[in-house]
Design an enzyme around this catalytic site. Structure first.
Site, PDB file in Angstrom:
ATOM      1  N   HIS A 117       0.842  -1.208   0.000  1.00  0.00           N
ATOM      2  CA  HIS A 117       0.000   0.000   0.000  1.00  0.00           C
ATOM      3  C   HIS A 117       0.872   1.251   0.000  1.00  0.00           C
ATOM      4  O   HIS A 117       1.262   1.750   1.049  1.00  0.00           O
ATOM      5  CB  HIS A 117      -0.909  -0.009   1.243  1.00  0.00           C
ATOM      6  CG  HIS A 117      -2.016   1.000   1.187  1.00  0.00           C
ATOM      7  ND1 HIS A 117      -3.297   0.741   1.628  1.00  0.00           N
ATOM      8  CD2 HIS A 117      -2.045   2.275   0.729  1.00  0.00           C
ATOM      9  CE1 HIS A 117      -4.045   1.817   1.455  1.00  0.00           C
ATOM     10  NE2 HIS A 117      -3.314   2.763   0.909  1.00  0.00           N
ATOM     11  N   HIS A 152       1.597   5.189  -2.227  1.00  0.00           N
ATOM     12  CA  HIS A 152       1.176   6.173  -3.234  1.00  0.00           C
ATOM     13  C   HIS A 152       2.439   6.722  -3.878  1.00  0.00           C
ATOM     14  O   HIS A 152       3.250   7.348  -3.204  1.00  0.00           O
ATOM     15  CB  HIS A 152       0.364   7.295  -2.580  1.00  0.00           C
ATOM     16  CG  HIS A 152      -0.896   6.802  -1.934  1.00  0.00           C
ATOM     17  ND1 HIS A 152      -2.096   6.718  -2.608  1.00  0.00           N
ATOM     18  CD2 HIS A 152      -1.133   6.314  -0.689  1.00  0.00           C
ATOM     19  CE1 HIS A 152      -3.027   6.225  -1.795  1.00  0.00           C
ATOM     20  NE2 HIS A 152      -2.469   5.971  -0.618  1.00  0.00           N
ATOM     21  N   ARG A 161       2.342   8.700  -6.628  1.00  0.00           N
ATOM     22  CA  ARG A 161       1.986  10.049  -7.129  1.00  0.00           C
ATOM     23  C   ARG A 161       2.313  10.291  -8.603  1.00  0.00           C
ATOM     24  O   ARG A 161       2.274  11.432  -9.061  1.00  0.00           O
ATOM     25  CB  ARG A 161       2.683  11.144  -6.318  1.00  0.00           C
ATOM     26  CG  ARG A 161       2.512  11.047  -4.809  1.00  0.00           C
ATOM     27  CD  ARG A 161       1.066  11.213  -4.417  1.00  0.00           C
ATOM     28  NE  ARG A 161       0.912  11.354  -2.959  1.00  0.00           N
ATOM     29  CZ  ARG A 161      -0.182  11.012  -2.295  1.00  0.00           C
ATOM     30  NH1 ARG A 161      -1.220  10.484  -2.931  1.00  0.00           N
ATOM     31  NH2 ARG A 161      -0.268  11.180  -0.997  1.00  0.00           N
ATOM     32  N   ASN A 206      -4.865   6.438  -7.137  1.00  0.00           N
ATOM     33  CA  ASN A 206      -5.341   7.827  -7.090  1.00  0.00           C
ATOM     34  C   ASN A 206      -4.294   8.809  -7.621  1.00  0.00           C
ATOM     35  O   ASN A 206      -3.898   9.762  -6.954  1.00  0.00           O
ATOM     36  CB  ASN A 206      -5.784   8.211  -5.674  1.00  0.00           C
ATOM     37  CG  ASN A 206      -4.685   8.061  -4.637  1.00  0.00           C
ATOM     38  OD1 ASN A 206      -3.708   7.349  -4.856  1.00  0.00           O
ATOM     39  ND2 ASN A 206      -4.832   8.733  -3.523  1.00  0.00           N
ATOM     40  N   HIS A 218     -10.865   0.655   1.271  1.00  0.00           N
ATOM     41  CA  HIS A 218     -10.635   1.796   2.169  1.00  0.00           C
ATOM     42  C   HIS A 218     -11.956   1.995   2.901  1.00  0.00           C
ATOM     43  O   HIS A 218     -12.908   2.511   2.329  1.00  0.00           O
ATOM     44  CB  HIS A 218     -10.259   3.023   1.321  1.00  0.00           C
ATOM     45  CG  HIS A 218     -10.253   4.321   2.061  1.00  0.00           C
ATOM     46  ND1 HIS A 218      -9.114   5.062   2.233  1.00  0.00           N
ATOM     47  CD2 HIS A 218     -11.253   5.031   2.657  1.00  0.00           C
ATOM     48  CE1 HIS A 218      -9.397   6.175   2.918  1.00  0.00           C
ATOM     49  NE2 HIS A 218     -10.689   6.180   3.170  1.00  0.00           N
ATOM     50  N   ASN A 235      -5.652   9.714   7.136  1.00  0.00           N
ATOM     51  CA  ASN A 235      -6.990   9.121   7.095  1.00  0.00           C
ATOM     52  C   ASN A 235      -6.872   7.625   6.799  1.00  0.00           C
ATOM     53  O   ASN A 235      -6.369   7.276   5.742  1.00  0.00           O
ATOM     54  CB  ASN A 235      -7.830   9.796   6.009  1.00  0.00           C
ATOM     55  CG  ASN A 235      -9.276   9.350   6.062  1.00  0.00           C
ATOM     56  OD1 ASN A 235      -9.741   8.876   7.090  1.00  0.00           O
ATOM     57  ND2 ASN A 235      -9.972   9.473   4.956  1.00  0.00           N
ATOM     58  N   ASP A 294       1.026   2.644   3.670  1.00  0.00           N
ATOM     59  CA  ASP A 294       0.206   3.770   3.192  1.00  0.00           C
ATOM     60  C   ASP A 294       1.087   5.005   2.956  1.00  0.00           C
ATOM     61  O   ASP A 294       0.678   6.144   3.233  1.00  0.00           O
ATOM     62  CB  ASP A 294      -0.937   4.086   4.160  1.00  0.00           C
ATOM     63  CG  ASP A 294      -2.039   4.928   3.494  1.00  0.00           C
ATOM     64  OD1 ASP A 294      -1.932   5.225   2.282  1.00  0.00           O
ATOM     65  OD2 ASP A 294      -2.997   5.292   4.198  1.00  0.00           O
ATOM     66  N   GLY A 331      -2.040  12.155   5.286  1.00  0.00           N
ATOM     67  CA  GLY A 331      -1.050  11.131   4.961  1.00  0.00           C
ATOM     68  C   GLY A 331       0.357  11.493   5.338  1.00  0.00           C
ATOM     69  O   GLY A 331       0.724  12.665   5.477  1.00  0.00           O
TER      70      GLY A 331
END
Lengths: 312, 433
Positions: free
Chosen positions: B68, B70, B72, B102, B187, B285, B312, B331
């Site tokens: 998990h 990100h 970007r 995302n 999520h 979150n 995350d 985050g």
């Protein structure tokens, strides 16, 4: 005692002695506003910026008059005229204000912690004029000042705060302030408006409004906002007035020497009946009068006052 | 390159835990020899190593997988790129990461999936397994082309960052993704209950910040368990943060429901008290929770309720964080701190080393369906961990493009000293860290 704090960010960061010192200083300065010429040269040459990112009439004017009575130059900036709406960050806007060398920035902002963000990033003194649901230290101090004028001592004073505690920075600051000075603070309101863990700030939760105001020396009613209906916090203003308002029947049952406070603006007939707001128990307009003196005291203590003026 | 890893304690969870030498050649593990086996130093393989790594005192494990993160990229390259993200991963001991969809544009179609895979492959470093979106644009209205993305290389689907609020969409996504052979990563957040900026409780009340109750998460965990039970299709619960979620997952697993779960190091390390100075590096979150929740998460890791530790990793630039608390982005970064924070669980007796490595390697591999293990003939994806090295973590010395971490300046214990992917050393901290 010598004043040593650089900022007024919240009540929680003020000691009992510091609160007392502010209140005593304010009492001493109150007389200036009663003179025919309501101005002293104490803060001549000092600059105060009133940086109001949220609508305010009473608080902004109070700070503005306080600065002017001490001969400080005060400049107001409102959200609609600031660069924030052009996308500038809060810190950048504040740094630009600071670059013009004010002595104090008074900030009101809808985000909790915004004054702390400025204090962490700037070197100028910051006064919190209300940040989100967090704190409104000068309001709590002026409330304490007004109560103290009449009740003289906070020890074991019974203070009841009624209404939307969850969304109220005034409630938080008063719970912490009055309890720190030795008063017993009780709150009441709809269960939807009592936030989790509020007891840790120094209060107890009453079963209902009647229990909270019975025997109370001080009754503080909070403004209820119509938009709270949208987030299901209450069914209607009508029901709120009946169940949680300081109405005529409740007014009959309060102590004869009880004081009624409200931070304003009031919703007549909703959280407070006109008979309560305008009657003999009410010290609502005294709060407003004392607000000027209290804010003069805050400016005086933070900007160095006579000490610096004398050295010129 | 031919590499000999000497004298390390080789732990392949459930299969092996002994001091052994490992030979690597042609990107694969060519031999494994317990040091007390009496076999010749060359392992009888007849070749000499180009490089010898003295792993004595270290742990040699199947490469760690962070399921998990990100990255970007595409779209928010000012926060992180695939290149900087995988460098941070390598430095943190991870040989593979799963990147959430995302991005901008969203990874909801095979072209974006292919872009991520091709770009990651060009660095010949950490493996990147994309996670595709459940719904087009993460908007929760129309199912994304999961089959196409599966063919292009996704290993799971998720609308991470946003909940799948529509229960019918969630049901159909579980069924459809299961048909494509991949899980849905959920999520869990009830959008009606979650309109706050930190955990609901005494600290939020004191700070005047609106709170997010535990129930905002656990309600959705319970819904997803119900849908998992209905469909029989696997669901993986992302970033579990509350005691109630852990209890729901524990009881579902006892009934044989095919649910798996992860948590992140901050949820077993920090409480919501970390927000007390309006530190936006403590904003994420789901939010940091109470002490009781931290204890519950640790217990859930210990008893196997939570299968995976994933970071995350959510890099954000200063402009996203140096703002009012309620306006700050959610985050924190995690890739470069996850291993020492996780090793503290062993240090503190919460779980043993083998269980920890299971949550960092074999369990995520099983859930996303990739090979991972120390076996002769398998790809040489190996992490060598020095569990005793103490260092002061400095985010400005990190590889991630972003610095948003609450752990800056912390003294941490344990780190990766070598990260090896397909027989290539992609990170080496044997010098200074």
């Amino acid at each position: 005692m010598i004043w040593s704090k650089k900022h007024i960010l919240d009540i929680a960061s003020l000691s009992r002695d510091e609160i007392s010192m502010i209140l005593e200083t304010a009492s001493g300065l109150k007389e200036i506003s009663e003179r025919p010429i309501k101005k002293v040269p104490t803060l001549r040459g000092k600059t105060v910026v009133l940086f109001f990112m949220e609508p305010s009439t009473r608080t902004r004017i109070s700070f503005d008059i306080a600065a002017k009575r001490l001969s400080a130059d005060s400049i107001s900036i409102a959200a609609s005229s600031s660069s924030i709406i052009k996308g500038e960050t809060l810190i950048d806007t504040a740094r630009n204000i600071e670059a013009m060398r004010p002595d104090i920035i008074v900030i009101r902002h809808s985000s909790a912690g915004a004054p702390h963000l400025l204090a962490q990033n700037l070197s100028v003194s910051i006064v919190n004029a209300g940040d989100g649901m967090h704190a409104h230290p000068t309001q709590a101090l002026l409330d304490m000042m007004t109560v103290k004028e009449i009740k003289k001592d906070f020890t074991n004073l019974k203070v009841a705060i009624i209404g939307d505690i969850a969304h109220s920075r005034v409630a938080r600051s008063n719970i912490i302030g009055f309890s720190r000075m030795g008063a017993n603070v009780t709150i009441a309101g709809p269960p939807t408006m009592i936030p989790a863990g509020i007891e840790a700030l120094g209060t107890t939760i009453a079963k209902n409004v009647d229990e909270a105001i019975e025997d109370a020396d001080v009754i503080m009613m909070l403004r209820i906002q119509k938009e709270r209906q949208k987030s299901f916090l209450m069914p209607s203003e009508r029901e709120y007035a009946v169940r949680f308002g300081l109405n005529r029947s409740r007014l009959q049952r309060i102590r004869s020497d009880a004081l009624i406070l409200h931070p304003g603006p009031i919703n007549r007939g909703i959280e407070i009946a006109p008979e309560a707001a305008d009657g003999p128990h009410s010290i609502i307009l005294d709060q407003v009068t004392n607000g000027v003196a209290l804010r003069m005291a805050v400016f005086y203590l933070l900007a160095g006052g006579i000490r610096n003026a004398d050295s010129d | 390159m031919r590499i000999l890893i000497k004298q390390g304690r080789v732990i392949d969870p459930g299969k092996m835990d002994q001091v052994a030498d490992i030979w690597i050649s042609g990107g694969k593990i060519s031999a494994i020899r317990p040091v007390d086996s009496g076999v010749a130093p060359d392992g009888g393989s007849g070749f000499s190593a180009d490089m010898e790594i003295d792993a004595s005192g270290c742990i040699v494990t199947p490469g760690l997988i962070d399921m998990h993160v990100h990255l970007r990229d595409p779209g928010h390259e000012y926060k992180e790129t695939i290149e900087t993200g995988i460098m941070a991963a390598a430095a943190g001991g991870f040989t593979a990461v799963c990147c959430m969809p995302n991005t901008a544009p969203v990874n909801d179609n095979f072209q974006i999936t292919r872009y991520i895979i091709d770009k990651a492959a060009s660095f010949r470093s950490v493996r990147v397994y994309p996670v595709g979106a459940v719904s087009v644009g993460l908007e929760g209205r129309q199912m994304a082309e999961i089959g196409d993305m599966r063919n292009a290389g996704i290993v799971a689907v998720s609308d991470d960052g946003r909940p799948v609020a529509d229960s019918l969409l969630m049901r159909r996504a579980l069924e459809y993704a299961s048909g494509a052979g991949i899980p849905v990563i959920s999520h869990c957040e009830d959008p009606y209950l979650s309109g706050g900026s930190m955990n609901e409780g005494p600290f939020a009340t004191r700070l005047g910040l609106s709170g997010i109750p535990n129930a905002a998460e656990s309600i959705m965990v319970m819904r997803d368990i119900a849908l998992c039970e209905l469909t029989g299709c696997p669901v993986h619960i992302a970033h579990v943060s509350t005691a109630e979620s852990a209890a729901a997952i524990r009881s579902a697993k006892a009934r044989g429901v095919p649910v798996t779960a992860e948590t992140a190091p901050h949820y077993f390390t920090l409480t919501d008290e970390a927000v007390m100075s309006y530190d936006t590096h403590a904003k994420m979150n789901p939010p940091l929770r109470s002490h009781a929740d931290v204890v519950a998460i640790r217990n859930a890791l210990a008893d196997g309720t939570i299968d995976v530790i994933a970071t995350d990793h959510a890099p954000h630039a200063t402009v996203d964080k140096a703002v009012e608390f309620d306006a700050a982005a959610n985050g924190i970064t995690g890739l470069e701190t996850a291993l020492p924070l996780s090793l503290s669980l062993v240090e503190n007796g919460v779980i043993d080393m083998e269980r920890l490595l299971e949550k960092l390697s074999s369990n995520p591999a099983r859930i996303i369906g990739v090979q991972n293990g120390i076996d002769v003939g398998a790809a040489a994806d190996i992490t060598i961990i020095n569990p005793n090295r103490v260092f002061a973590y400095r985010s400005e010395k990190g590889f991630s493009k972003s610095r948003n971490t609450p752990f800056d300046g912390w003294e941490l214990k344990g780190c990766a000293v070598y990260t090896i992917v397909h027989g290539n050393i992609v990170f080496n901290s044997s010098g200074s860290l």
